[in-house]
Scaffold this motif. Structure first.
Motif, PDB file in Angstrom:
ATOM      1  N   GLY A  64      22.528  43.595  47.392  1.00  0.00           N
ATOM      2  CA  GLY A  64      21.701  43.147  46.434  1.00  0.00           C
ATOM      3  C   GLY A  64      20.539  43.787  46.384  1.00  0.00           C
ATOM      4  N   GLU A  65      19.852  43.384  45.725  1.00  0.00           N
ATOM      5  CA  GLU A  65      18.149  43.802  45.661  1.00  0.00           C
ATOM      6  C   GLU A  65      17.370  42.916  46.317  1.00  0.00           C
ATOM      7  N   TYR A  66      16.365  43.244  47.209  1.00  0.00           N
ATOM      8  CA  TYR A  66      15.569  42.393  48.098  1.00  0.00           C
ATOM      9  C   TYR A  66      14.092  42.912  48.294  1.00  0.00           C
ATOM     10  N   GLU A  67      13.182  42.018  48.060  1.00  0.00           N
ATOM     11  CA  GLU A  67      11.694  42.468  48.774  1.00  0.00           C
ATOM     12  C   GLU A  67      12.058  42.051  50.348  1.00  0.00           C
ATOM     13  N   PRO A 103      40.274  44.140  53.314  1.00  0.00           N
ATOM     14  CA  PRO A 103      40.589  42.836  53.991  1.00  0.00           C
ATOM     15  C   PRO A 103      39.891  42.836  55.439  1.00  0.00           C
ATOM     16  N   GLY A 104      39.872  43.802  55.937  1.00  0.00           N
ATOM     17  CA  GLY A 104      39.197  43.573  57.514  1.00  0.00           C
ATOM     18  C   GLY A 104      38.125  44.732  57.751  1.00  0.00           C
ATOM     19  N   PHE A 105      37.591  45.064  56.798  1.00  0.00           N
ATOM     20  CA  PHE A 105      36.241  46.055  56.771  1.00  0.00           C
ATOM     21  C   PHE A 105      35.635  46.102  55.571  1.00  0.00           C
ATOM     22  N   ILE A 106      34.260  45.920  55.876  1.00  0.00           N
ATOM     23  CA  ILE A 106      33.300  45.883  55.163  1.00  0.00           C
ATOM     24  C   ILE A 106      32.121  46.907  55.385  1.00  0.00           C
ATOM     25  N   SER A 107      31.435  47.715  54.614  1.00  0.00           N
ATOM     26  CA  SER A 107      30.487  48.569  54.868  1.00  0.00           C
ATOM     27  C   SER A 107      29.310  48.487  53.859  1.00  0.00           C
ATOM     28  N   LEU A 108      28.069  48.137  54.224  1.00  0.00           N
ATOM     29  CA  LEU A 108      26.853  48.165  53.528  1.00  0.00           C
ATOM     30  C   LEU A 108      25.876  49.214  53.703  1.00  0.00           C
ATOM     31  N   GLN A 109      25.414  49.865  52.625  1.00  0.00           N
ATOM     32  CA  GLN A 109      24.537  51.066  52.732  1.00  0.00           C
ATOM     33  C   GLN A 109      23.102  50.310  52.391  1.00  0.00           C
ATOM     34  N   HIS A 110      22.265  50.398  52.890  1.00  0.00           N
ATOM     35  CA  HIS A 110      20.807  50.106  52.703  1.00  0.00           C
ATOM     36  C   HIS A 110      20.089  51.390  52.201  1.00  0.00           C
ATOM     37  N   LEU A 111      19.416  51.282  51.065  1.00  0.00           N
ATOM     38  CA  LEU A 111      18.531  52.294  50.410  1.00  0.00           C
ATOM     39  C   LEU A 111      17.103  51.697  50.337  1.00  0.00           C
ATOM     40  N   LEU A 112      16.116  52.452  50.755  1.00  0.00           N
ATOM     41  CA  LEU A 112      14.303  52.060  50.613  1.00  0.00           C
ATOM     42  C   LEU A 112      14.197  52.570  49.120  1.00  0.00           C
ATOM     43  N   LEU A 113      13.367  51.954  48.500  1.00  0.00           N
ATOM     44  CA  LEU A 113      12.567  52.211  47.281  1.00  0.00           C
ATOM     45  C   LEU A 113      11.033  52.416  47.833  1.00  0.00           C
ATOM     46  N   VAL A 114      10.439  53.635  47.608  1.00  0.00           N
ATOM     47  CA  VAL A 114       9.341  53.890  48.156  1.00  0.00           C
ATOM     48  C   VAL A 114       8.314  54.266  47.060  1.00  0.00           C
ATOM     49  N   GLY A 115       7.113  53.832  47.081  1.00  0.00           N
ATOM     50  CA  GLY A 115       5.970  54.430  46.069  1.00  0.00           C
ATOM     51  C   GLY A 115       6.089  53.793  44.626  1.00  0.00           C
ATOM     52  N   ASP A 116       5.939  54.611  43.591  1.00  0.00           N
ATOM     53  CA  ASP A 116       5.771  53.988  42.457  1.00  0.00           C
ATOM     54  C   ASP A 116       6.970  52.995  41.950  1.00  0.00           C
ATOM     55  N   ASP A 118       8.111  51.611  39.198  1.00  0.00           N
ATOM     56  CA  ASP A 118       9.098  52.112  37.949  1.00  0.00           C
ATOM     57  C   ASP A 118       9.692  53.347  38.340  1.00  0.00           C
ATOM     58  N   ASN A 119       9.292  54.384  39.004  1.00  0.00           N
ATOM     59  CA  ASN A 119      10.035  55.394  39.483  1.00  0.00           C
ATOM     60  C   ASN A 119       9.856  55.896  40.886  1.00  0.00           C
ATOM     61  N   PRO A 120      10.377  55.241  41.742  1.00  0.00           N
ATOM     62  CA  PRO A 120      10.223  55.162  43.339  1.00  0.00           C
ATOM     63  C   PRO A 120      11.086  56.496  43.903  1.00  0.00           C
ATOM     64  N   VAL A 260      15.437  50.133  40.328  1.00  0.00           N
ATOM     65  CA  VAL A 260      16.795  50.475  40.764  1.00  0.00           C
ATOM     66  C   VAL A 260      17.434  51.395  40.327  1.00  0.00           C
ATOM     67  N   HIS A 261      17.235  51.826  39.449  1.00  0.00           N
ATOM     68  CA  HIS A 261      18.049  53.104  38.686  1.00  0.00           C
ATOM     69  C   HIS A 261      18.066  54.347  39.720  1.00  0.00           C
ATOM     70  N   ALA A 262      16.743  54.459  40.455  1.00  0.00           N
ATOM     71  CA  ALA A 262      16.519  55.582  41.248  1.00  0.00           C
ATOM     72  C   ALA A 262      17.523  55.368  42.161  1.00  0.00           C
ATOM     73  N   ALA A 263      17.611  54.207  42.950  1.00  0.00           N
ATOM     74  CA  ALA A 263      18.794  54.105  43.851  1.00  0.00           C
ATOM     75  C   ALA A 263      20.073  54.527  43.658  1.00  0.00           C
ATOM     76  N   GLU A 264      20.591  53.857  42.282  1.00  0.00           N
ATOM     77  CA  GLU A 264      21.670  54.418  41.746  1.00  0.00           C
ATOM     78  C   GLU A 264      21.844  55.823  41.577  1.00  0.00           C
ATOM     79  N   SER A 265      21.200  56.414  41.110  1.00  0.00           N
ATOM     80  CA  SER A 265      20.893  58.009  40.945  1.00  0.00           C
ATOM     81  C   SER A 265      21.181  58.504  42.315  1.00  0.00           C
ATOM     82  N   TYR A 266      20.477  58.190  43.542  1.00  0.00           N
ATOM     83  CA  TYR A 266      20.554  58.782  44.499  1.00  0.00           C
ATOM     84  C   TYR A 266      21.778  58.522  45.080  1.00  0.00           C
ATOM     85  N   TRP A 267      22.644  57.559  45.135  1.00  0.00           N
ATOM     86  CA  TRP A 267      23.892  57.212  45.612  1.00  0.00           C
ATOM     87  C   TRP A 267      24.945  57.952  44.981  1.00  0.00           C
ATOM     88  N   ALA A 268      24.589  58.025  43.618  1.00  0.00           N
ATOM     89  CA  ALA A 268      25.743  58.611  42.794  1.00  0.00           C
ATOM     90  C   ALA A 268      25.790  60.324  43.170  1.00  0.00           C
TER      91      ALA A 268
END
Length: 345
Positions: A64-67, A103-116, A118-120, A260-268
């Protein structure tokens, strides 16, 4: 690859343990017939499946999205002349994606949003892989060396391993425990284990060699926390010596983030490149007994060139295959597997 292997083992284990729970002798487990066979108790299998699914949902709830607040405080000097470091409290914004859900495996990738806001700028952060009832577990031994340890069926029964990876997808540490669920909170807490220096210390100090830590995750209605009870150890003198104790708590408070669109673009734009990098490490963790990851002779850390190649893909400066080829050369120069230089096929 490790991920696929864990998926296969976990799926088989779920089936085997479900049948075992139903077929074992006992009042609620099954009914013994005259010929020695068992009539399975479907309620036992259902309860078991429900428990595993509750575990899975606790893990998936970390997406999800977090502070975020990263809060570390040294509180107990063990050496008489040690001066406690200043507390380190760092706010951050972080997006956590589910990049594998089996069923037996989950992978979670963390991405940091830095700076501005609106456009981090996006920084690839840590990754956590969760495997149900694994038969191998990574252990850090200090000075850039890890080994793989066998896990017995008794130890892994009903348990999940968490393997934590650094920003370049190189392994960091791992633990094994069963989830505990109570009203309003689910908790996972493994035994103490060693891990390399965190980035906050690795770049600023050189007075200790390894952290001995308890790694505790608590899933709550409003988010989740990652607690660490740390002992900073000195190993270089030929014997283990505790320098100072530290408590850390990373608090992830669920919110709707701007940018969040910046994270989506980075991962895509980079997920293909990072999948290739992960595949190298999956193979190592699947087949190796021991491995090392060290700085080059000039002191360059492995993570920076590997991260830079991913950024070059995002920026359109080169394609994913070329970037991975360049990263593979760096990895081959700085990683050994069972005493031999890594060869990336």
């Amino acid at each position: 690859m490790t991920k696929l292997r864990f998926m296969t083992l976990a799926t088989a284990s779920l089936a085997a343990i479900s049948l075992g729970a139903c077929a074992s002798t006992g009042g609620q487990q099954g009914v013994a017939m005259a010929d020695g066979s068992q009539i399975p108790n479907p309620h036992a299998a259902a309860e078991f499946a429900a428990q595993v699914e509750t575990d899975r949902q606790a893990i998936l709830a970390m997406a999800g999205e977090y502070e975020v607040t990263f809060d570390f405080n040294e509180f107990l000097p063990i050496s008489a002349d040690y001066e406690l470091a200043d507390p380190k409290v760092t706010p951050a914004r972080e997006v956590v994606y589910v990049i594998a859900d089996e069923p037996g495996f989950i992978s979670l990738q963390h991405l940091l949003l830095v700076g501005d806001r609106d456009n981090p700028f996006v920084v690839k952060h840590w990754r956590q892989d969760w495997a149900y009832e694994p038969d191998r577990l990574m252990a850090y031994r200090g000075f850039g060396e890890w080994e793989m340890q066998e896990v017995s069926a008794e130890q892994s029964l009903g348990a999940w391993s968490q393997t934590v990876y650094q920003v370049d997808d190189s392994p960091r540490y791992a633990g094994l425990a069963r989830w505990e669920h109570a009203a309003g909170v689910s908790t996972w807490e493994p035994a103490r284990s060693w891990r390399p220096l965190p980035r906050r210390d690795a770049t600023t100090r050189d007075d200790y060699d390894v952290i001995d830590a308890v790694n505790r995750h608590s899933i709550l209605e409003w988010g989740w926390t990652h607690e660490q009870d740390n002992s900073k150890l000195v190993l270089r003198d030929g014997e283990e010596r505790e320098l100072v104790r530290e408590h850390g708590i990373n608090t992830y408070r669920r919110t709707e983030l701007e940018g969040v669109h910046a994270a989506e673009s980075y991962w895509a734009g980079t997920e293909g490149y990072w999948a290739d990098v992960r595949e190298v490490w999956d193979e190592i963790l699947e087949t190796a007994d021991r491995f090392t990851a060290e700085d080059d002779p000039e002191g360059s850390m492995l993570y920076m060139p590997v991260l830079n190649e991913g950024q070059a893909v995002l920026d359109g400066e080169q394609d994913s295959a070329t970037a991975f080829s360049n990263a593979a050369e760096v990895m081959e120069a700085q990683i050994t597997v069972d005493g031999e230089p890594l060869e990336v096929e």
